[in-house]
Design a protein around this motif. Structure first.
Motif, PDB file in Angstrom:
ATOM      1  N   LYS A  49       0.277  -1.127   0.056  1.00  0.00           N
ATOM      2  CA  LYS A  49       0.023  -0.020  -0.084  1.00  0.00           C
ATOM      3  C   LYS A  49       1.217   1.078   0.250  1.00  0.00           C
ATOM      4  N   LEU A 108       1.016   5.398   0.443  1.00  0.00           N
ATOM      5  CA  LEU A 108       1.557   5.731   1.892  1.00  0.00           C
ATOM      6  C   LEU A 108       1.930   7.405   1.112  1.00  0.00           C
ATOM      7  N   GLU A 129      -0.047  12.815   3.209  1.00  0.00           N
ATOM      8  CA  GLU A 129      -0.624  11.620   4.566  1.00  0.00           C
ATOM      9  C   GLU A 129       0.796  11.171   5.791  1.00  0.00           C
ATOM     10  N   TYR A 167       8.242   4.482  10.082  1.00  0.00           N
ATOM     11  CA  TYR A 167       8.614   4.734   9.966  1.00  0.00           C
ATOM     12  C   TYR A 167      10.154   5.287   8.807  1.00  0.00           C
ATOM     13  N   ALA A 216      -4.531   7.455  13.071  1.00  0.00           N
ATOM     14  CA  ALA A 216      -4.817   8.136  11.612  1.00  0.00           C
ATOM     15  C   ALA A 216      -5.947   8.258  11.555  1.00  0.00           C
ATOM     16  N   LEU A 228      -6.999  10.744   8.708  1.00  0.00           N
ATOM     17  CA  LEU A 228      -6.637   9.863   7.188  1.00  0.00           C
ATOM     18  C   LEU A 228      -7.737   8.570   7.829  1.00  0.00           C
ATOM     19  N   ILE A 233      -3.832   2.463   6.585  1.00  0.00           N
ATOM     20  CA  ILE A 233      -3.172   2.848   7.612  1.00  0.00           C
ATOM     21  C   ILE A 233      -2.334   1.873   9.029  1.00  0.00           C
ATOM     22  N   VAL A 282       2.034  -1.041   6.713  1.00  0.00           N
ATOM     23  CA  VAL A 282       2.488   0.640   6.003  1.00  0.00           C
ATOM     24  C   VAL A 282       3.412   1.394   6.038  1.00  0.00           C
ATOM     25  N   ALA A 315       6.050   2.719   3.650  1.00  0.00           N
ATOM     26  CA  ALA A 315       6.062   4.131   2.804  1.00  0.00           C
ATOM     27  C   ALA A 315       8.162   4.516   3.135  1.00  0.00           C
TER      28      ALA A 315
END
Length: 295
Positions: free
Chosen positions: A102, A104, A108, A138, A222, A227, A232, A236, A240
């Motif tokens: 997915k 992102l 976002e 992340y 999220a 979002l 998310i 995910v 990202a």
């Protein structure tokens, strides 16, 4: 489960260092197969072939995973002398397409972190912990299990790296950015000391934060950030990390190391997100790029 399948699982744990999640999946798949056709060490070729009907309603990826578990068991059974044949050929071979990660977008990500930073501004322990969690998901591309099982001693003191234990018990060094280091430092400063725990992100009982709870926290954040929570998850955010690094020019081999992929073919799935950049790279860097077709 039969003694043979228990022995196979013990071998996976002892000799191959299989992770707990992997062992649980194998145990479930083998137990379901034995419920359907009896002890696998004694199952006939026709009985094994009948599993295709049992799995008819499964997604191709699920059927492929189950077939892989059984093939490995039958290979082990032959090595141990429990079977004189290998009925693996009777198993179905569904073609499971590797799903694309997915995506992102940067906007976002910005919205998610803006909300997390706003909530953590008042030094509320839960909010600071959540900021540290998403910074590592992340900022360093950790798997959910790697993150929740981080021990306190893995936190860097004089080096911007985390020591992470990945799949199969393998360890790797993962760089940690200033933002993540600051967030983790804030969390350590207010982290409850009771109950005593060796984990960086512990539950109230001193055990690692559960994967389910981590997913709930990320999805709730999220939603508060405006979002779609369904789009998310911790995984995910790891995707990202990979896609945005690749967009920024990261080498695929470096990305493989950072993500802890044993096979670079797993890492190559991310190349689809930046195909335009890859085409431009070939056009600008290839030795023939500067030659006209009339030369």
């Amino acid at each position: 489960m039969s003694a043979a399948t228990e022995a196979f699982l013990a071998m996976l744990a002892a000799e191959r260092g299989a992770a707990n999640n992997t062992l649980s999946a194998y145990r479930r798949d083998l137990a379901q197969a034995e419920d359907a056709i009896g002890a696998l060490a004694e199952a006939s070729y026709d009985a094994v072939a009948s599993l295709a009907g049992e799995w008819a309603d499964l997604a191709p990826a699920s059927a492929a995973r189950k077939a892989s578990a059984l093939r490995q068991f039958f290979g082990f059974a032959a090595d141990e002398g429990w079977r004189s044949d290998d009925p693996s050929a009777a198993l179905p071979r569904p073609r499971a397409r590797r799903p694309l990660p997915k995506l992102l977008g940067h906007d976002e990500i910005a919205a998610l972190f803006a909300r997390a930073e706003h909530e953590a501004a008042g030094d509320d322990p839960a909010a600071v912990r959540l900021l540290a969690l998403i910074e590592l998901l992340y900022g360093s591309g950790l798997r959910a299990t790697e993150l929740i099982e981080l021990p306190l001693h893995a936190v860097p003191r004089d080096s911007p790296f985390l020591t992470v234990t990945g799949k199969g018990g393998t360890t790797r060094m993962v760089p940690v950015g200033r933002r993540a280091l600051d967030a983790v430092g804030r969390w350590l400063a207010i982290r409850p000391n009771e109950p005593a725990s060796r984990f960086l992100f512990a539950s109230r009982k001193g055990q690692p934060l559960s994967r389910v709870r981590l997913y709930q926290l990320v999805k709730a954040l999220a939603a508060r950030a405006g979002l779609d929570p369904a789009a998310i998850s911790p995984h995910v955010l790891r995707h990202a990390f990979a896609t945005h690094l690749l967009e920024g020019g990261a080498d695929l081999r470096v990305l493989q190391t950072l993500l802890g992929h044993a096979d670079i073919s797993t890492t190559q799935i991310y190349t689809h997100v930046d195909s335009a950049r890859l085409v431009a790279l070939v056009n600008s860097r290839h030795p023939l790029a500067t030659r006209s077709t009339s030369d």
